[in-house]
Design an enzyme around this catalytic site. Structure first.
Site, PDB file in Angstrom:
ATOM      1  N   ASP A  37     -97.997 -37.230 121.098  1.00 19.14           N
ATOM      2  CA  ASP A  37     -98.633 -36.689 119.907  1.00 19.14           C
ATOM      3  C   ASP A  37     -97.828 -37.027 118.655  1.00 19.14           C
ATOM      4  OD1 ASP A  37    -100.706 -35.596 121.313  1.00 19.14           O
ATOM      5  OD2 ASP A  37     -99.978 -33.537 121.249  1.00 19.14           O
ATOM      6  N   LYS A  59    -102.841 -36.698 116.199  1.00 15.24           N
ATOM      7  CA  LYS A  59    -103.932 -36.240 115.346  1.00 15.24           C
ATOM      8  C   LYS A  59    -103.336 -35.572 114.110  1.00 15.24           C
ATOM      9  CE  LYS A  59    -106.616 -35.093 119.476  1.00 15.24           C
ATOM     10  NZ  LYS A  59    -107.151 -33.978 120.281  1.00 15.24           N
ATOM     11  N   MET A 173    -101.620 -23.139 112.965  1.00 14.79           N
ATOM     12  CA  MET A 173    -102.574 -24.025 112.277  1.00 14.79           C
ATOM     13  C   MET A 173    -103.458 -23.246 111.303  1.00 14.79           C
ATOM     14  SD  MET A 173    -103.626 -26.185 115.700  1.00 14.79           S
ATOM     15  CE  MET A 173    -103.978 -24.651 116.602  1.00 14.79           C
TER      16      MET A 173
END
Length: 261
Positions: A37, A59, A173
């Protein structure tokens, strides 16, 4: 016939390579291919064997260059070639990491999966800042929630349940929705003066911190934005924070405010 390989779902932790588990390091160093990642630090990637195939699938917000469906396929394709695959994920693969989705996809195809747990961002925050997740007299429990829904769908969290001042609330997040989150929590009775910490890149040299309060955090994070993902710690334990704590990161930009002031 090519023997079937396997996939290691490895938690890379919050960024500091010293926080890897011995199991994670062993798995990484035995890999033929590493699928990683965006948030996995270069220090950790450098621990992979020389010459191993490195496949970035990171991402960013609103920028999924490799969709999750394709990541699943890549893992299966590599394992079906007989390779040992290290799937490196920031934090812990089973805490908002979609590791269970990848494991289910692989299991459906008869491919072996093993896990190495990682230190999740909330634990990294606690170690870096000295803010405990629980503390006698301040917090009897801790809850982790996501502050973001797939495809920017509406947050439908159980706000009444989350608005518990005896519990530390950690929002992953949550930068885009923190104003909405704070408003819903206050509507359910959380005090406006409840202290909040925002932190990004905890345990790394890029770490940044911001201390605010529930009724101000939305304004403050817009005035001093941080690179995503941002972790928010909401609760009385934040009142224990002392600026300068920890070996990395910046000092607090706003003094801590104790609940009830």
């Amino acid at each position: 016939m090519t023997p079937t390989g396997k996939v290691y779902l490895i938690g890379a932790g919050p960024g500091d390579a010293e926080l890897l588990t011995l199991r994670a390091l062993r798995m990484l160093q035995s890999a033929d291919a590493v699928v990683h990642d965006r948030l996995v630090s270069q220090d950790i990637l450098d621990l992979a064997p020389a010459g191993v195939r490195m496949i970035p699938v990171g991402k960013a917000p609103k920028c999924h260059t490799v969709p999750q469906d394709r990541i699943n396929e890549i893992l299966a394709e590599l394992a079906e070639q007989g390779l040992t695959v290290a799937r490196l994920k920031g934090g812990d693969p089973l805490i908002f990491g979609r590791g269970s989705e990848e494991a289910a996809y692989l299991a459906d195809r008869g491919l072996a999966v093993e896990y190495a747990p990682g230190i999740t961002a909330a634990q990294g925050m606690a170690a870096a800042t000295g803010i405990p997740l629980t503390h006698r007299g301040l917090a009897t429990g801790v809850r982790y929630v996501t502050g973001h829904r797939a495809a920017d769908q509406r947050l439908d969290l159980d706000w009444a349940s989350l608005a518990d001042t005896d519990t530390t609330l950690v929002v992953y997040m949550g930068a885009a929705n923190i104003s909405e989150i704070a408003l819903n929590l206050m509507r359910e009775g959380m005090p406006a003066s409840l202290p909040v910490m925002a932190i990004c890149a905890a345990t790394t040299s890029q770490e940044s911190r911001l201390i605010s309060r529930l009724d101000q955090i939305g304004v403050d994070i817009r005035a001093q934005p941080m690179p995503a993902p941002v972790l928010f710690v909401i609760g009385r334990v934040v009142s224990l924070y002392q600026a300068g704590t920890g070996a990395t990161g910046t000092a607090a930009r706003r003094p801590a405010v104790a609940a009830g002031e």
